[in-house]
Scaffold this motif. Structure first.
Motif, PDB file in Angstrom:
ATOM      1  N   LEU A  72      98.017  23.830  29.650  1.00 48.93           N
ATOM      2  CA  LEU A  72      97.009  24.026  28.608  1.00 48.93           C
ATOM      3  C   LEU A  72      96.027  25.047  29.168  1.00 48.93           C
ATOM      4  CD1 LEU A  72      96.505  20.306  27.541  1.00 48.93           C
ATOM      5  CD2 LEU A  72      97.640  22.093  26.210  1.00 48.93           C
ATOM      6  N   ILE A  73      96.089  26.254  28.658  1.00 51.00           N
ATOM      7  CA  ILE A  73      95.405  27.401  29.257  1.00 51.00           C
ATOM      8  C   ILE A  73      94.086  27.646  28.539  1.00 51.00           C
ATOM      9  CG2 ILE A  73      95.607  29.838  29.852  1.00 51.00           C
ATOM     10  CD1 ILE A  73      98.695  29.435  29.489  1.00 51.00           C
ATOM     11  N   PHE A  74      92.996  27.626  29.293  1.00 52.31           N
ATOM     12  CA  PHE A  74      91.673  27.904  28.717  1.00 52.31           C
ATOM     13  C   PHE A  74      91.525  29.402  28.483  1.00 52.31           C
ATOM     14  CE2 PHE A  74      87.219  29.101  29.273  1.00 52.31           C
ATOM     15  CZ  PHE A  74      86.608  28.286  28.339  1.00 52.31           C
ATOM     16  N   VAL A  75      91.111  29.771  27.275  1.00 55.37           N
ATOM     17  CA  VAL A  75      90.878  31.169  26.912  1.00 55.37           C
ATOM     18  C   VAL A  75      89.390  31.312  26.589  1.00 55.37           C
ATOM     19  CG1 VAL A  75      91.471  33.047  25.344  1.00 55.37           C
ATOM     20  CG2 VAL A  75      93.214  31.386  26.013  1.00 55.37           C
ATOM     21  N   PRO A  76      88.683  32.269  27.231  1.00 54.01           N
ATOM     22  CA  PRO A  76      87.227  32.381  27.045  1.00 54.01           C
ATOM     23  C   PRO A  76      86.841  32.612  25.584  1.00 54.01           C
ATOM     24  CG  PRO A  76      87.959  33.709  28.910  1.00 54.01           C
ATOM     25  CD  PRO A  76      89.198  33.250  28.202  1.00 54.01           C
ATOM     26  N   GLN A  77      85.649  32.132  25.239  1.00 54.69           N
ATOM     27  CA  GLN A  77      85.173  32.237  23.865  1.00 54.69           C
ATOM     28  C   GLN A  77      84.945  33.680  23.431  1.00 54.69           C
ATOM     29  OE1 GLN A  77      84.039  30.078  26.112  1.00 54.69           O
ATOM     30  NE2 GLN A  77      83.897  28.034  25.216  1.00 54.69           N
ATOM     31  N   HIS A  78      84.665  34.590  24.375  1.00 59.62           N
ATOM     32  CA  HIS A  78      84.392  35.970  23.962  1.00 59.62           C
ATOM     33  C   HIS A  78      85.661  36.717  23.554  1.00 59.62           C
ATOM     34  CE1 HIS A  78      84.784  36.466  28.516  1.00 59.62           C
ATOM     35  NE2 HIS A  78      85.781  37.176  28.043  1.00 59.62           N
ATOM     36  N   ASP A  79      86.817  36.076  23.643  1.00 62.90           N
ATOM     37  CA  ASP A  79      88.056  36.700  23.184  1.00 62.90           C
ATOM     38  C   ASP A  79      88.360  36.370  21.724  1.00 62.90           C
ATOM     39  OD1 ASP A  79      88.500  37.924  25.576  1.00 62.90           O
ATOM     40  OD2 ASP A  79      89.962  36.485  26.319  1.00 62.90           O
ATOM     41  N   PHE A  80      87.378  35.830  21.008  1.00 68.34           N
ATOM     42  CA  PHE A  80      87.598  35.430  19.620  1.00 68.34           C
ATOM     43  C   PHE A  80      86.494  35.978  18.729  1.00 68.34           C
ATOM     44  CE2 PHE A  80      89.613  32.309  22.300  1.00 68.34           C
ATOM     45  CZ  PHE A  80      90.806  32.031  21.670  1.00 68.34           C
ATOM     46  N   ARG A  81      86.755  35.953  17.443  1.00 69.98           N
ATOM     47  CA  ARG A  81      85.734  36.173  16.438  1.00 69.98           C
ATOM     48  C   ARG A  81      85.969  35.188  15.306  1.00 69.98           C
ATOM     49  NH1 ARG A  81      84.443  41.109  14.049  1.00 69.98           N
ATOM     50  NH2 ARG A  81      83.612  39.863  12.324  1.00 69.98           N
ATOM     51  N   VAL A  82      84.985  35.046  14.430  1.00 71.18           N
ATOM     52  CA  VAL A  82      85.060  34.096  13.329  1.00 71.18           C
ATOM     53  C   VAL A  82      85.193  34.867  12.023  1.00 71.18           C
ATOM     54  CG1 VAL A  82      83.883  32.230  12.111  1.00 71.18           C
ATOM     55  CG2 VAL A  82      83.681  32.409  14.593  1.00 71.18           C
ATOM     56  N   ASP A  83      86.166  34.466  11.214  1.00 68.66           N
ATOM     57  CA  ASP A  83      86.312  35.036   9.882  1.00 68.66           C
ATOM     58  C   ASP A  83      85.288  34.353   8.980  1.00 68.66           C
ATOM     59  OD1 ASP A  83      87.048  35.914   7.384  1.00 68.66           O
ATOM     60  OD2 ASP A  83      89.205  35.744   7.754  1.00 68.66           O
ATOM     61  N   ILE A  84      84.228  35.074   8.611  1.00 66.28           N
ATOM     62  CA  ILE A  84      83.134  34.456   7.866  1.00 66.28           C
ATOM     63  C   ILE A  84      83.541  34.086   6.441  1.00 66.28           C
ATOM     64  CG2 ILE A  84      81.352  35.595   9.227  1.00 66.28           C
ATOM     65  CD1 ILE A  84      81.025  37.606   6.969  1.00 66.28           C
ATOM     66  N   ARG A  85      84.709  34.531   5.990  1.00 68.98           N
ATOM     67  CA  ARG A  85      85.150  34.174   4.640  1.00 68.98           C
ATOM     68  C   ARG A  85      85.622  32.724   4.572  1.00 68.98           C
ATOM     69  NH1 ARG A  85      89.559  38.746   3.952  1.00 68.98           N
ATOM     70  NH2 ARG A  85      89.958  37.852   6.027  1.00 68.98           N
ATOM     71  N   ASN A  86      86.260  32.242   5.642  1.00 65.75           N
ATOM     72  CA  ASN A  86      86.802  30.878   5.604  1.00 65.75           C
ATOM     73  C   ASN A  86      86.520  30.070   6.870  1.00 65.75           C
ATOM     74  OD1 ASN A  86      88.559  32.081   7.454  1.00 65.75           O
ATOM     75  ND2 ASN A  86      90.164  32.374   5.919  1.00 65.75           N
ATOM     76  N   ILE A 144      81.269  37.097  17.572  1.00 63.64           N
ATOM     77  CA  ILE A 144      80.637  36.196  18.533  1.00 63.64           C
ATOM     78  C   ILE A 144      80.830  36.631  19.980  1.00 63.64           C
ATOM     79  CG2 ILE A 144      80.837  34.220  16.981  1.00 63.64           C
ATOM     80  CD1 ILE A 144      83.278  33.329  18.589  1.00 63.64           C
ATOM     81  N   ALA A 145      81.467  37.794  20.208  1.00 62.93           N
ATOM     82  CA  ALA A 145      81.814  38.187  21.578  1.00 62.93           C
ATOM     83  C   ALA A 145      80.574  38.358  22.446  1.00 62.93           C
ATOM     84  CB  ALA A 145      82.642  39.464  21.558  1.00 62.93           C
ATOM     85  N   ASP A 146      79.567  39.102  21.964  1.00 63.64           N
ATOM     86  CA  ASP A 146      78.358  39.319  22.774  1.00 63.64           C
ATOM     87  C   ASP A 146      77.614  38.012  23.011  1.00 63.64           C
ATOM     88  OD1 ASP A 146      78.808  41.993  23.057  1.00 63.64           O
ATOM     89  OD2 ASP A 146      77.545  42.607  21.368  1.00 63.64           O
ATOM     90  N   GLN A 147      77.519  37.187  21.972  1.00 61.60           N
ATOM     91  CA  GLN A 147      76.841  35.909  22.123  1.00 61.60           C
ATOM     92  C   GLN A 147      77.551  35.043  23.161  1.00 61.60           C
ATOM     93  OE1 GLN A 147      75.304  33.325  18.732  1.00 61.60           O
ATOM     94  NE2 GLN A 147      77.198  32.239  19.210  1.00 61.60           N
ATOM     95  N   ALA A 148      78.880  34.971  23.097  1.00 59.57           N
ATOM     96  CA  ALA A 148      79.635  34.157  24.039  1.00 59.57           C
ATOM     97  C   ALA A 148      79.497  34.683  25.462  1.00 59.57           C
ATOM     98  CB  ALA A 148      81.109  34.109  23.633  1.00 59.57           C
ATOM     99  N   THR A 149      79.473  36.003  25.623  1.00 59.29           N
ATOM    100  CA  THR A 149      79.292  36.587  26.959  1.00 59.29           C
ATOM    101  C   THR A 149      77.922  36.238  27.528  1.00 59.29           C
ATOM    102  OG1 THR A 149      80.772  38.420  26.396  1.00 59.29           O
ATOM    103  CG2 THR A 149      79.314  38.725  28.284  1.00 59.29           C
ATOM    104  N   LEU A 150      76.890  36.304  26.683  1.00 52.17           N
ATOM    105  CA  LEU A 150      75.552  35.926  27.129  1.00 52.17           C
ATOM    106  C   LEU A 150      75.512  34.465  27.555  1.00 52.17           C
ATOM    107  CD1 LEU A 150      73.181  37.723  24.578  1.00 52.17           C
ATOM    108  CD2 LEU A 150      73.454  38.223  27.011  1.00 52.17           C
ATOM    109  N   PHE A 151      76.179  33.594  26.796  1.00 46.87           N
ATOM    110  CA  PHE A 151      76.222  32.184  27.154  1.00 46.87           C
ATOM    111  C   PHE A 151      76.831  31.989  28.536  1.00 46.87           C
ATOM    112  CE2 PHE A 151      76.468  30.687  22.438  1.00 46.87           C
ATOM    113  CZ  PHE A 151      75.134  31.039  22.287  1.00 46.87           C
ATOM    114  N   GLU A 152      77.923  32.699  28.820  1.00 49.31           N
ATOM    115  CA  GLU A 152      78.583  32.578  30.125  1.00 49.31           C
ATOM    116  C   GLU A 152      77.662  33.039  31.260  1.00 49.31           C
ATOM    117  OE1 GLU A 152      82.243  34.685  30.037  1.00 49.31           O
ATOM    118  OE2 GLU A 152      83.025  33.622  28.285  1.00 49.31           O
TER     119      GLU A 152
END
Length: 517
Positions: free
Chosen positions: A159-173, A64-72
């Motif tokens: 409570l520290i906000f971390v950008p969404q492009h620093d994550f990915r989703v495990d599509i298995r679970n 989701i990194a590219d998608q999240a970067t585009l959103f920003e």
């Protein structure tokens, strides 16, 4: 213990077993990650739909990194999207909030709930963190990392906000993975608060509102770019330089340079043998055509974000009061939808961790986080409804009456306002008028007694509720009796009513005498 699930799809009891190890190991990310990718801010001035589709396709596979970067970048480049999203986010963050104990909570649980609410309110930057949570409205999810403060009470320091492009989703679970220098690693449950927010049905990488908005931005960006080119081409007249035959190439270059620069410099010199003509373009189209196209897409964006266009594009012709009421109803429905999604995440991802670390509640008895979404009430009408209901013999819960009137219950050691403190003179005058009314319609003593009984019902119910609370908190009969004997029941309200009744009876008697005379 309840089987509460975290955003990692694991029972919450697992958190209790590993929290010390995870918290002691420190932050998984950093306050301002130097490992985050740098965004190409010029890359979305004209967002190619092919590129957008490719980013979405890759996101569907968990990256989701590219998608999240585009959103920003879209949010930064488009003031209209930013403005409309800010309205929707502030509609939630502008609400008050509280912790709500279970309905059958004991006094001890109520006290600990109040203590936990104070602890939550004392977290530095908690209001900023709640605003960060609303970033999920557009982007589908957000992640806050907890920087724990240790001591007698363990409480988040930040409570520290971390950008969404620093994550990915495990599509298995469906679990989120943190990208540590590009390498995915599982999240430490005790130090992360993850909120997922669905604008539409689907997997989390597909459910973001920006999946809809990005297409409108891409099409609008083409209209904006075409308008800029149109203005550059036709915004100033064509400048045509003329030179006589036989001049040198150097002289021709000087004339060309003068023609090019005169539109910006507003001044220049050329030979008397040369000239510069300004030719006005005709029938070149209108810039209004481009603006109409831009406004069309902005209306679509407002519809997607706020469900209407009235708050951003009121034109004075279609903005009727009836339409405003409809838009306000839609706005409230959207606000409630957002608030109801955020509440359980705050309870599960933040409150439950604080409770577990400090051992304050069993998981099945802990309070829940709630926004105050109640609309203002006409308290005068509500009081009349409650009063009429009591006089009809209806059983009305004191708690319901407080909620209906939006008047909080008094604290344990609070000084209570009684009827006698409001003003003896005004109450006597009111009851005297009531006595006069009774005399004019019904001369019986029973009618006046019924009125006094109705006036005393509210005070009787308050005492009954105190006795009921003593019984509910007691383990046996003797303990209940002992607690009831210790109650400090204020009977001054009854004394006031008796005095008013006597005064009313005296006035009624005088009216009778005057009628006979």
């Amino acid at each position: 213990m309840g089987n509460i699930l975290t955003a990692l799809s694991r029972p919450f009891k697992d958190l209790l077993n590993i929290r010390k190890k995870d918290i002691d190991s420190g932050l998984q990310a950093v306050a301002k990650s130097t490992r985050s990718r740098s965004a190409n801010y010029l890359s979305v001035q004209t967002l190619d739909p092919v590129r957008l589709g490719n980013a979405f396709s890759v996101a569907d596979n968990g990256d989701i990194a590219d998608q999240a970067t585009l959103f920003e970048l879209v949010e930064e480049h488009d003031p209209h999207i930013f403005s409309e999203l800010s309205k929707r986010r502030r509609a939630v963050t502008g609400l008050g909030w509280q912790l709500r104990a279970p309905r059958d909570a004991s006094q001890s649980e109520l006290d600990r709930t109040a203590e936990l609410q104070d602890m939550l309110a004392d977290i530095p930057g908690i209001e900023d963190a709640l605003y960060d949570v609303t970033d999920t409205i557009g982007k589908g999810f957000c992640a806050l990392e907890i920087d724990w403060g240790k001591g007698d009470v363990w409480l988040p320091r930040r409570l520290i906000f971390v950008p969404q492009h620093d994550f990915r989703v495990d599509i298995r679970n469906g679990d989120f993975l943190y990208l540590n220098n590009g390498i995915p690693e599982p999240l430490k449950p005790a130090v992360w608060c993850i909120h997922q927010h669905k604008a539409k049905s689907g997997y989390i990488e597909q459910a973001a509102l920006f999946r809809v908005l990005a297409w409108t931005y891409a099409y609008k960006a083409y209209n904006v770019m075409d308008m800029q080119r149109f203005l550059e081409t036709y915004g100033m007249p064509l400048r045509l330089g003329k030179y006589p035959d036989g001049i040198t190439e150097k002289q021709r270059n000087e004339l060309l340079r003068a023609v090019r620069n005169i539109g910006y410099d507003g001044a220049g010199i050329i030979s008397t043998q040369m000239s510069i003509d300004f030719i006005e373009a005709k029938n070149t189209g209108r810039v209004d055509d481009f603006l109409s196209a831009v406004e069309y897409w902005e209306r679509k964006q407002s519809l997607a974000i706020l469900g209407g266009t009235l708050t951003s594009q009121a034109d004075g012709r279609t903005s009727t009061n009836a339409l405003g009421l409809v838009h306000d109803k839609v706005r409230r429905e959207i606000m409630l939808h957002d608030a109801r999604q955020i509440e359980p995440s705050i309870t599960r991802e933040l409150l439950a961790k604080i409770v577990a670390v400090n051992g304050m509640f069993p998981m099945d008895r802990m309070p829940v986080f709630r926004f105050d979404t109640a609309e203002p009430v006409d308290q005068e009408k509500a009081v009349k409804i409650l009063t009429d209901g009591v006089r009809l013999g209806m059983e009305i819960d004191i708690e319901y009456a407080h909620e209906l009137l939006q008047i909080p219950r008094a604290g344990k050691d609070a000084k209570l306002l009684t009827a006698s403190q409001i003003g003896m003179a005004s109450d006597t005058a009111s009851l005297s008028r009531a006595a006069l009314s009774v005399t004019q319609t019904d001369h019986s003593v029973d009618a006046m007694a019924d009125k006094l009984a109705n006036e005393a019902t509210v005070h009787e119910q308050a005492i009954i509720q105190q006795i009921y609370a003593c019984i509910a908190e007691s383990g046996d009969y003797d303990e209940a009796i002992a607690k009831i004997e210790q109650l400090n029941i204020d009977l001054s309200a009854f004394a006031t009513l008796i005095g008013q009744g006597m005064a009313a009876a005296d006035l009624a008697g005088r009216v009778k005498v005057e009628d006979k005379v």
